[in-house]
Design an enzyme around this catalytic site. Structure first.
Site, mmCIF file in Angstrom:
data_model
loop_
_atom_site.group_PDB
_atom_site.id
_atom_site.type_symbol
_atom_site.label_atom_id
_atom_site.label_comp_id
_atom_site.label_asym_id
_atom_site.label_seq_id
_atom_site.Cartn_x
_atom_site.Cartn_y
_atom_site.Cartn_z
ATOM 1 N N LYS A 92 0.811 -1.227 0.000
ATOM 2 C CA LYS A 92 0.000 0.000 0.000
ATOM 3 C C LYS A 92 0.846 1.279 0.000
ATOM 4 O O LYS A 92 0.434 2.314 -0.529
ATOM 5 C CB LYS A 92 -0.944 -0.001 1.199
ATOM 6 C CG LYS A 92 -1.965 -1.140 1.192
ATOM 7 C CD LYS A 92 -3.105 -0.905 0.216
ATOM 8 C CE LYS A 92 -4.116 -2.038 0.215
ATOM 9 N NZ LYS A 92 -5.161 -1.909 -0.777
ATOM 10 N N GLU A 114 -9.854 5.486 3.263
ATOM 11 C CA GLU A 114 -10.673 4.382 3.759
ATOM 12 C C GLU A 114 -9.728 3.210 3.972
ATOM 13 O O GLU A 114 -8.686 3.116 3.320
ATOM 14 C CB GLU A 114 -11.743 4.019 2.720
ATOM 15 C CG GLU A 114 -11.286 3.027 1.637
ATOM 16 C CD GLU A 114 -10.208 3.560 0.705
ATOM 17 O OE1 GLU A 114 -10.058 4.799 0.600
ATOM 18 O OE2 GLU A 114 -9.488 2.746 0.092
ATOM 19 N N SER A 381 1.710 -9.630 -0.903
ATOM 20 C CA SER A 381 1.346 -8.211 -0.776
ATOM 21 C C SER A 381 1.530 -7.638 0.620
ATOM 22 O O SER A 381 1.652 -6.427 0.785
ATOM 23 C CB SER A 381 -0.115 -8.023 -1.208
ATOM 24 O OG SER A 381 -0.970 -8.860 -0.451
HETATM 25 C C1 PLP Z 1 -1.737 -6.995 2.559
HETATM 26 C C2 PLP Z 1 -2.881 -6.676 1.646
HETATM 27 N N1 PLP Z 1 -2.985 -7.324 0.482
HETATM 28 C C3 PLP Z 1 -4.005 -7.087 -0.369
HETATM 29 C C4 PLP Z 1 -5.000 -6.179 -0.052
HETATM 30 C C5 PLP Z 1 -6.137 -5.990 -1.021
HETATM 31 O O1 PLP Z 1 -6.071 -4.792 -1.705
HETATM 32 P P1 PLP Z 1 -5.707 -4.727 -3.248
HETATM 33 O O2 PLP Z 1 -6.553 -5.735 -3.931
HETATM 34 O O3 PLP Z 1 -6.017 -3.328 -3.622
HETATM 35 O O4 PLP Z 1 -4.253 -5.051 -3.381
HETATM 36 C C6 PLP Z 1 -4.929 -5.468 1.150
HETATM 37 C C7 PLP Z 1 -5.961 -4.474 1.489
HETATM 38 O O5 PLP Z 1 -6.094 -4.001 2.565
HETATM 39 C C8 PLP Z 1 -3.838 -5.732 2.028
HETATM 40 O O6 PLP Z 1 -3.724 -5.101 3.197
#
Ligand code: PLP
Length: 423
Positions: A92, A114, A381
């Site tokens: 993020k 948000e 992620s």
């Molecule tokens: C670690 C992590 N991965 C994935 C996501 C999902 O978001 P996005 O699909 O925008 O990557 C989030 C959302 O809070 C997250 O904290």
């Protein structure tokens, strides 16, 4: 971009995207679009963002091969892009630093955001502290409970966290409140939207700030393996981490792109958050995309064990990539994700975010299809610190007595932010 149609409310990604917002936001979206276009062409902006990404975020993030985990993926090679090692613990931050720099360029003093899992809120609170901006974060009340640690982190960083109790008290409701705040304070406030959803320019702009994930990973895999991966897997909530890693591979037809959506209890149960697999075309939060919707056009409630994937919509570019068949999207249930979560912990000593565990579950499946010659790249992620409580409950790692005690503390409610305690 090769498939954008620029119109009066666009760009569109095929039939998806655009701008479906109240009149009051049009000027702010235009201002953002223009400032972003200017910044994107300004070498000084790129240099400052690049400096922050290196010196603050810790980019480039590394690539980790996970052979013991891969034994469960049909012997295919599995490589993790370690966005979990970024400052603040997830992908993020890539987007937030870019948007915070834009906020300063626009002369605005306040940011709002948000958040679902809290990672976007933490990243926004972090960037606001770094750049001296006021910060308010909207978070569904359910999510403030399942991600209490991140609520504390945001408050430590100086942000005001506003629990939202409307609707299902999750991410969709937090977005509604953030849009409401923005309409009321648009003159001095920038809305740091946390994923590739929302009205133009957010889907394209947030994607651009995350493209670095794929650009780095593509070069790293080529260097490590000597060829491109067969498949790139990423979890999809709104879709920012997935679009970030997918983009560098769009023009490599031999590379399969696999997005993993949260199937919750199972798509067939109706308790899920798989917007492409189980959704229809409709409008939500300012853009046309695939959304969970009933026959009367009402948005349905979503469900996932992971707060960050618990959203009934998806970014419009993913809806388009699905419709043209360039990427495929598969559901992963809570149980499958938690099994992959456990496996990575036990085999490799890495505790992933539960969101990312959905991508790991998809990689296990895909690896078994590809076999020992296959190479799978997974976007990890985020890290799992925020999910330790959820996982401990899921796996029964804490005693009933401890659960009752911690539940009692929860019921006494989140600690209010006061002038007196300085937080
Ligand atoms: C670690 C992590 N991965 C994935 C996501 C999902 O978001 P996005 O699909 O925008 O990557 C989030 C959302 O809070 C997250 O904290």
């Amino acid at each position: 971009m090769l498939f954008e149609r620029v119109g009066d409310r666009g760009p569109y990604f095929g039939e998806f995207g655009g701008r479906f917002v109240p009149e009051a936001l049009i000027a702010a979206l235009d201002e953002l679009d223009e400032e972003y276009s200017r910044a994107a062409a300004d070498p000084a902006f790129a240099a400052e963002l690049d400096r922050l990404q290196r010196e603050y975020t810790g980019r480039p993030s590394i690539l980790t091969e996970v052979p013991r985990f891969a034994e469960h993926a049909g012997g295919a090679r599995v490589l993790l892009k370690r966005e979990d090692l970024n400052h603040t613990g997830s992908h993020k931050i890539n987007n937030v630093l870019g948007q915070a720099l834009l906020t300063v360029r626009m002369g605005k003093k306040r940011v709002i955001a948000e958040t679902g899992a809290g990672q976007h809120g933490v990243a926004t609170a972090t960037a606001a502290a770094l750049m001296g901006l006021e910060c308010t974060v909207y978070m569904g009340e359910v999510d403030t409970r399942r991600q209490a640690l991140n609520v504390a982190r945001m408050r430590l960083l100086g942000a005001e966290v506003v629990p939202v109790s409307t609707g299902t008290a999750t991410l969709k409701d937090a977005l509604n409140e953030a849009f409401r705040d923005w309409v009321a304070h648009v003159d001095d406030t920038h809305y740091v939207l946390g994923t590739v959803a929302g009205p133009h320019p957010f889907p394209a702009m947030v994607r651009d700030f995350h493209r670095t994930i794929g650009v780095e990973a593509r070069a790293q895999v080529l260097e490590r393996v000597g060829r491109l991966p067969d498949l790139v897997a990423a979890c999809v909530g709104g879709g920012s981490n997935a679009i970030g890693i997918f983009h560098a591979f769009l023009d490599d037809p031999q590379v399969q792109l696999l997005g993993l959506e949260a199937a919750g209890d199972g798509v067939e149960t109706g308790r899920h958050a798989a917007s492409i697999t189980g959704g229809v075309s409709g409008v939500l939060h300012g853009a046309r995309s695939m959304i969970l919707q009933d026959e009367d056009g009402q948005t349905l409630d979503s469900h996932s064990i992971s707060a960050g994937l618990d959203y009934p919509g998806v970014g419009p570019e993913h809806a388009h990539l699905a419709s043209i068949g360039r990427a495929r999207y598969e559901p992963v249930t809570d149980d499958e994700a938690m099994e992959a979560f456990r496996l990575l912990c036990r085999t490799e000593g890495i505790i992933p975010a539960i969101e990312s565990a959905h991508a790991l579950a998809g990689a296990l499946r895909a690896g078994r299809e590809l076999g020992p010659e296959g190479v799978v790249l997974v976007n990890l992620s985020g890290r799992g610190d925020k999910d330790v409580d959820t996982a401990a409950r899921y796996f029964g790692l804490v005693s009933d007595a401890d659960l009752v005690a911690s539940e009692a503390e929860r019921v006494s409610g989140p600690v209010e932010q006061t002038e007196a305690n300085g937080w």
